[in-house]
Design a protein around this motif. Structure first.
Motif, short mmCIF file in Angstrom:
data_model
loop_
_atom_site.label_atom_id
_atom_site.label_comp_id
_atom_site.label_asym_id
_atom_site.label_seq_id
_atom_site.Cartn_x
_atom_site.Cartn_y
_atom_site.Cartn_z
N ALA A 1 8.51 6.53 53.84
CA ALA A 1 9.67 6.53 54.75
C ALA A 1 10.63 7.65 54.37
O ALA A 1 11.15 8.36 55.25
CB ALA A 1 10.37 5.18 54.69
N LEU A 2 10.86 7.82 53.09
CA LEU A 2 11.75 8.90 52.64
C LEU A 2 11.16 10.27 52.97
O LEU A 2 11.89 11.19 53.36
CB LEU A 2 12.02 8.79 51.14
N GLU A 3 9.85 10.42 52.83
CA GLU A 3 9.21 11.69 53.17
C GLU A 3 9.39 11.99 54.66
O GLU A 3 9.64 13.13 55.05
CB GLU A 3 7.73 11.66 52.80
N ARG A 4 9.24 10.95 55.50
CA ARG A 4 9.45 11.15 56.94
C ARG A 4 10.90 11.54 57.22
O ARG A 4 11.15 12.43 58.04
CB ARG A 4 9.08 9.88 57.71
N ASP A 5 11.85 10.89 56.53
CA ASP A 5 13.26 11.23 56.72
C ASP A 5 13.54 12.68 56.33
O ASP A 5 14.27 13.39 57.03
CB ASP A 5 14.15 10.29 55.90
N VAL A 6 12.96 13.11 55.21
CA VAL A 6 13.15 14.49 54.77
C VAL A 6 12.56 15.46 55.79
O VAL A 6 13.18 16.47 56.15
CB VAL A 6 12.53 14.70 53.36
N ALA A 7 11.36 15.15 56.28
CA ALA A 7 10.72 16.03 57.27
C ALA A 7 11.57 16.08 58.54
O ALA A 7 11.76 17.16 59.12
CB ALA A 7 9.32 15.53 57.59
N GLN B 1 15.31 18.99 62.04
CA GLN B 1 16.61 19.03 62.72
C GLN B 1 17.43 20.24 62.26
O GLN B 1 18.04 20.94 63.07
CB GLN B 1 17.38 17.74 62.44
N ALA B 2 17.41 20.52 60.95
CA ALA B 2 18.15 21.67 60.43
C ALA B 2 17.57 22.97 61.00
O ALA B 2 18.34 23.88 61.36
CB ALA B 2 18.10 21.68 58.91
N GLN B 3 16.25 23.06 61.10
CA GLN B 3 15.63 24.26 61.67
C GLN B 3 16.02 24.43 63.13
O GLN B 3 16.31 25.55 63.60
CB GLN B 3 14.11 24.20 61.52
N GLU B 4 16.02 23.31 63.86
CA GLU B 4 16.38 23.37 65.28
C GLU B 4 17.84 23.81 65.43
O GLU B 4 18.17 24.65 66.28
CB GLU B 4 16.16 22.01 65.94
N GLU B 5 18.71 23.25 64.60
CA GLU B 5 20.13 23.64 64.66
C GLU B 5 20.30 25.12 64.32
O GLU B 5 21.09 25.84 64.96
CB GLU B 5 20.95 22.77 63.72
N GLU B 6 19.57 25.58 63.32
CA GLU B 6 19.66 26.98 62.93
C GLU B 6 19.16 27.89 64.04
O GLU B 6 19.75 28.92 64.35
CB GLU B 6 18.84 27.22 61.65
N ARG B 7 18.06 27.48 64.69
CA ARG B 7 17.51 28.26 65.80
C ARG B 7 18.51 28.32 66.96
O ARG B 7 18.77 29.39 67.53
CB ARG B 7 16.19 27.65 66.28
N ALA B 8 19.11 27.17 67.26
CA ALA B 8 20.09 27.13 68.36
C ALA B 8 21.30 28.01 68.04
O ALA B 8 21.80 28.75 68.91
CB ALA B 8 20.54 25.69 68.63
N LYS B 9 21.77 27.96 66.80
CA LYS B 9 22.91 28.78 66.41
C LYS B 9 22.56 30.26 66.49
O LYS B 9 23.36 31.09 66.94
CB LYS B 9 23.34 28.41 64.99
N PHE B 10 21.33 30.60 66.04
CA PHE B 10 20.89 31.99 66.09
C PHE B 10 20.84 32.48 67.53
O PHE B 10 21.32 33.58 67.83
CB PHE B 10 19.51 32.11 65.43
#
Length: 139
Positions: free
Chosen positions: A92-98, A103-112
């Motif tokens: 469960a923790l591994e899924r949360d980390v993934a 989500q962080a990658q998507e946010e970074e892509r949107a900001k870029f």
């Protein structure tokens, strides 16, 4: 391993008791042949009492070993349940980390993309202002 050792010790004790019983019986038979019937009966009685005592000791050792085995089996079952719970928690923790990474990658892509659009818009404004300035300077 401790349980096996305890069982092995109990079996060895039983084997020794049987051997001693055999020796006692043989001694009693010899005594019966050498002495009167009363002495032989007493030796046989003593051998039988010794055998009964040893049989009780072996039975107690076996019962103790079985109790210890039961306790160890319960502990193993408990540890296996804990391991299964831990494994579920880890997954469960591994899924949360993934999920957080995605989500962080998507946010970074949107900001870029936002910043690229903003830069493109500013470049267009600069070009428009230069044209305006040039047209003003040329008139």
């Amino acid at each position: 391993a401790e349980l096996r050792d305890a069982l092995r010790m109990a079996q060895n004790a039983r084997d020794e008791a049987c051997a001693e019983l055999g020796q006692s019986v043989a001694a009693a038979k010899e005594a019966a042949a050498a002495t009167a019937d009363d002495a032989a009966a007493a030796a046989i009685q003593a051998a039988q009492e010794a055998a009964a005592s040893q049989a009780c000791a072996v039975a107690k050792a076996r019962a103790d070993a079985q109790a210890a085995q039961g306790a160890l089996e319960r502990e193993v079952a408990s540890l296996r349940r804990e391991l299964a719970k831990s494994q579920v928690s880890v997954r469960a923790l591994e899924r949360d980390v993934a999920r957080a990474k995605a989500q962080a990658q998507e946010e970074e892509r949107a900001k870029f993309e936002y910043l690229e659009d903003k830069l493109r818009s500013r470049d267009e404004q600069v070009v428009a202002l230069r044209k305006e300035r040039n047209s003003l300077l040329s008139s």
